[in-house]
Design an enzyme around this catalytic site. Sequence first.
Site, PDB file in Angstrom:
ATOM      1  N   GLU A 196      63.536  -5.080 -34.160  1.00 16.87           N
ATOM      2  CA  GLU A 196      63.211  -6.045 -33.120  1.00 16.87           C
ATOM      3  C   GLU A 196      61.834  -6.626 -33.425  1.00 16.87           C
ATOM      4  O   GLU A 196      60.893  -5.867 -33.690  1.00 16.87           O
ATOM      5  CB  GLU A 196      63.243  -5.269 -31.805  1.00 16.87           C
ATOM      6  CG  GLU A 196      62.631  -5.873 -30.615  1.00 16.87           C
ATOM      7  CD  GLU A 196      62.640  -4.849 -29.443  1.00 16.87           C
ATOM      8  OE1 GLU A 196      63.545  -3.987 -29.364  1.00 16.87           O
ATOM      9  OE2 GLU A 196      61.714  -4.928 -28.627  1.00 16.87           O
ATOM     10  N   HIS A 251      64.957   5.004 -26.351  1.00 12.47           N
ATOM     11  CA  HIS A 251      66.425   4.923 -26.279  1.00 12.47           C
ATOM     12  C   HIS A 251      67.089   6.294 -26.382  1.00 12.47           C
ATOM     13  O   HIS A 251      67.842   6.548 -27.332  1.00 12.47           O
ATOM     14  CB  HIS A 251      66.960   4.045 -27.416  1.00 12.47           C
ATOM     15  CG  HIS A 251      66.464   2.629 -27.409  1.00 12.47           C
ATOM     16  ND1 HIS A 251      66.566   1.794 -28.493  1.00 12.47           N
ATOM     17  CD2 HIS A 251      65.887   1.893 -26.440  1.00 12.47           C
ATOM     18  CE1 HIS A 251      66.061   0.612 -28.204  1.00 12.47           C
ATOM     19  NE2 HIS A 251      65.627   0.631 -26.958  1.00 12.47           N
ATOM     20  N   ASN A 276      69.902  -2.130 -29.391  1.00 12.87           N
ATOM     21  CA  ASN A 276      69.399  -1.653 -28.095  1.00 12.87           C
ATOM     22  C   ASN A 276      70.596  -1.264 -27.211  1.00 12.87           C
ATOM     23  O   ASN A 276      71.619  -1.940 -27.214  1.00 12.87           O
ATOM     24  CB  ASN A 276      68.580  -2.747 -27.420  1.00 12.87           C
ATOM     25  CG  ASN A 276      67.614  -3.411 -28.392  1.00 12.87           C
ATOM     26  OD1 ASN A 276      68.040  -4.014 -29.373  1.00 12.87           O
ATOM     27  ND2 ASN A 276      66.344  -3.283 -28.149  1.00 12.87           N
TER      28      ASN A 276
HETATM   29  P1  FAE Z   1      68.635   5.308 -16.702  1.00 13.32           P
HETATM   30  O1  FAE Z   1      68.564   3.819 -16.697  1.00 13.32           O
HETATM   31  O2  FAE Z   1      67.552   6.080 -17.351  1.00 13.32           O
HETATM   32  O3  FAE Z   1      68.779   5.787 -15.171  1.00 13.32           O
HETATM   33  C1  FAE Z   1      68.732   7.129 -14.788  1.00 13.32           C
HETATM   34  C2  FAE Z   1      68.138   7.220 -13.391  1.00 13.32           C
HETATM   35  O4  FAE Z   1      68.366   8.531 -12.875  1.00 13.32           O
HETATM   36  C3  FAE Z   1      66.633   7.004 -13.336  1.00 13.32           C
HETATM   37  O5  FAE Z   1      66.330   6.021 -12.361  1.00 13.32           O
HETATM   38  C4  FAE Z   1      66.068   8.368 -12.959  1.00 13.32           C
HETATM   39  O6  FAE Z   1      64.881   8.293 -12.175  1.00 13.32           O
HETATM   40  C5  FAE Z   1      67.211   8.980 -12.176  1.00 13.32           C
HETATM   41  N1  FAE Z   1      67.227  10.449 -12.180  1.00 13.32           N
HETATM   42  C6  FAE Z   1      67.031  11.276 -13.225  1.00 13.32           C
HETATM   43  N2  FAE Z   1      67.167  12.574 -12.871  1.00 13.32           N
HETATM   44  C7  FAE Z   1      67.495  12.562 -11.526  1.00 13.32           C
HETATM   45  C8  FAE Z   1      67.758  13.583 -10.588  1.00 13.32           C
HETATM   46  N3  FAE Z   1      67.778  14.891 -10.929  1.00 13.32           N
HETATM   47  N4  FAE Z   1      68.014  13.229  -9.295  1.00 13.32           N
HETATM   48  C9  FAE Z   1      68.009  11.911  -8.952  1.00 13.32           C
HETATM   49  N5  FAE Z   1      67.751  10.897  -9.817  1.00 13.32           N
HETATM   50  C10 FAE Z   1      67.511  11.223 -11.101  1.00 13.32           C
HETATM   51  O7  FAE Z   1      69.988   5.807 -17.369  1.00 13.32           O
HETATM   52  N6  FAE Z   1      67.475  -0.884 -23.779  1.00 13.32           N
HETATM   53  C11 FAE Z   1      68.004  -2.066 -24.166  1.00 13.32           C
HETATM   54  O8  FAE Z   1      69.223  -2.179 -24.320  1.00 13.32           O
HETATM   55  N7  FAE Z   1      67.194  -3.160 -24.381  1.00 13.32           N
HETATM   56  C12 FAE Z   1      65.841  -3.102 -24.259  1.00 13.32           C
HETATM   57  O9  FAE Z   1      65.146  -4.103 -24.438  1.00 13.32           O
HETATM   58  C13 FAE Z   1      65.258  -1.846 -23.894  1.00 13.32           C
HETATM   59  N8  FAE Z   1      63.917  -1.710 -23.796  1.00 13.32           N
HETATM   60  C14 FAE Z   1      63.390  -0.521 -23.332  1.00 13.32           C
HETATM   61  C15 FAE Z   1      62.016  -0.416 -23.133  1.00 13.32           C
HETATM   62  C16 FAE Z   1      61.485   0.751 -22.591  1.00 13.32           C
HETATM   63  C17 FAE Z   1      60.001   0.875 -22.396  1.00 13.32           C
HETATM   64  C18 FAE Z   1      62.342   1.825 -22.199  1.00 13.32           C
HETATM   65  C19 FAE Z   1      61.794   3.086 -21.578  1.00 13.32           C
HETATM   66  C20 FAE Z   1      63.706   1.721 -22.392  1.00 13.32           C
HETATM   67  C21 FAE Z   1      64.239   0.562 -22.961  1.00 13.32           C
HETATM   68  N9  FAE Z   1      65.608   0.427 -23.168  1.00 13.32           N
HETATM   69  C22 FAE Z   1      66.139  -0.755 -23.618  1.00 13.32           C
HETATM   70  C23 FAE Z   1      66.534   1.561 -22.907  1.00 13.32           C
HETATM   71  C24 FAE Z   1      67.344   1.401 -21.614  1.00 13.32           C
HETATM   72  O10 FAE Z   1      66.510   1.049 -20.533  1.00 13.32           O
HETATM   73  C25 FAE Z   1      68.082   2.727 -21.344  1.00 13.32           C
HETATM   74  O11 FAE Z   1      68.935   2.966 -22.450  1.00 13.32           O
HETATM   75  C26 FAE Z   1      68.918   2.688 -20.081  1.00 13.32           C
HETATM   76  O12 FAE Z   1      68.121   2.438 -18.951  1.00 13.32           O
HETATM   77  C27 FAE Z   1      69.676   3.998 -19.882  1.00 13.32           C
HETATM   78  O13 FAE Z   1      70.592   3.812 -18.828  1.00 13.32           O
HETATM   79  P2  FAE Z   1      71.228   5.051 -18.075  1.00 13.32           P
HETATM   80  O14 FAE Z   1      72.165   4.540 -17.050  1.00 13.32           O
HETATM   81  O15 FAE Z   1      71.752   6.021 -19.085  1.00 13.32           O
END
Ligand code: FAE
Length: 547
Positions: free
Chosen positions: A403, A488, A526
Amino acid sequence: MSDTAVHESGSNEVSRRGFVRGAGALLGAAALAGPIAVPRAHAAPSAAAIPDGAHVPALVVGTGYGGSVTALRLAQAGVDVHMIEMGMAWDTPGSDGRIFAGTTSPDSRSYWLRTRTKQPLSNFLGFPIDKDIARYTGILDAEDFSGITVYQGRGLGGGSLVNGGMAVTPRRENFGAILPSVNAAEMYATYYPRANAELGVTEVDRTWWENAACYQYARVGRKHAERSGFPFVFVPNVYDWDYMKQEAAGAVPKSALAGEVLYGNNYGKKSLQKTYIPRIKATGRVTISTLHKVTSVRPAPTGGYTVAIDQIDTGGATVAGKTVVADRVFFAAGSVGTTKLLVMLKATGALPNLNDEVGKGWGDNGNVMCGRANHLWDPTGSLQSSMPTAGIDNWAAGGAFAEVAPLPTGIETYASFYLSITKNPNRAQFTWNASAGRVDLNWQASWKQPSIDMAKTIFDKINAKEGTIYRTDLFGVYKIWGDHLTYHPLGGAVLDKATDNYGRLRGYSGLYVTDGALIPGNTSVNPFVTITALAERNIDNVIANDL
Ligand code: FAE
């Protein structure tokens, strides 16, 4: 000294001076003081926080991509759903009038229960730029394991609150290696298009991009990629491009053009708060408890599952313990959150029948970062949009997709910056550490070497062609590679191994995994579009067969 030598050392000198100024800009006045005054986002208790003793048909743990898809489709199918989110709602401005802190001025809103920032780009000219902050349930969690720091979003919308919005569908020819048990034809005909439509994914207007000052860094990235013979590809994003055009014209408050991303975007980015979550609320069937953390799930004597939940305050302290019963539980706490829960619940006897695949198959999507120092005649621009639009695709030949990333310091740095996604083969395992009472991950720092080697297939060649060098001041003192982290996390409860081919956890009926934990460690690009599309596919099957 030859002309060229003057230019080369001159370029580095100017770059170094630029970074000193940049460090000042990033540090701000607060760097000189202790913990800064805290313009905290107001954290009202959830309007409809789940009551102790409740009985709910479906409970979704986490509100990121997997959780949001699952809650919406269940509600549309007529099921009442309760979503539990450990982070804040992020819907109310702090005392500075903004919901989210700026990237160059992190405050307590920026980090999850830390007393010091842990910025992914930790240094300028080798100088550390982290600073003290007040402990708070902030938006970005830098979760430390022994060999790696895993960055994750915390709050209603999960990672969508903090990510770069890059919304990339993997090349079809790579899909078989990403999710081998999934029907690719169905994904590319139905579920990827559905995910892209629901997430509001679009491509930047190329005519505008060609002349926009804020994408000069990306055009420099293109020039260097193409001169070395690498395919340069535009990638879609979820940012509202019309809003960005107005930012550039000075007509609206700036967000991407103010460098906002890691600690939230106040405007312009279509996070889940602007897509799935309003649709979820509009069903009238979903209630959401923020600042609530699921700590245990075990079979209930009367059927269904007993779920233990801690209600926390913004200092992270438990203010109430609740126990509810759910007929079905959907784990959507993210790759790390879901896997940690499942590993702990299996090991401590709450869910002993989970199989031995639980905890396995975790990868970092091959993330590795680096910067290159450009010549004086190749400025990358003092104004850089925080939303990436393009990448260098050397996946087939060298195992890397890079990227072209912004470095939005507000000053000219003459630096090109990249986040590479690589075909790193290493996979780690989460295990229960009984004596410490926590879940450990056995990732080794040295396991990033294949990622560095793959990224070098791109950047060694570009540096040789351009007569440039790597930056060594961004991740420490003389350290080229940002190889200590991932954005990721993927895997830990892998599809068709820990679960059936649609996310039903083996060993228990009525328990499901719906998030990035299902994907075995790598998506070649991503990940969030794939996480969303897979969740859409799985919940279709669950609604058709289980309800
Ligand atoms: P996620 O979005 O992490 O959601 C999980 C949720 O569960 C969170 O809100 C937690 O607070 C909550 N949680 C955890 N444990 C508990 C518990 N015990 N009880 C209640 N709540 C809980 O999961 N991906 C892209 O495709 N493109 C990008 O440009 C990109 N940039 C990124 C930049 C950064 C800085 C970061 C950190 C990530 C980036 N990602 C990107 C990755 C992407 O945001 C990530 O893969 C997804 O958000 C994961 O989705 P999930 O639904 O697996």
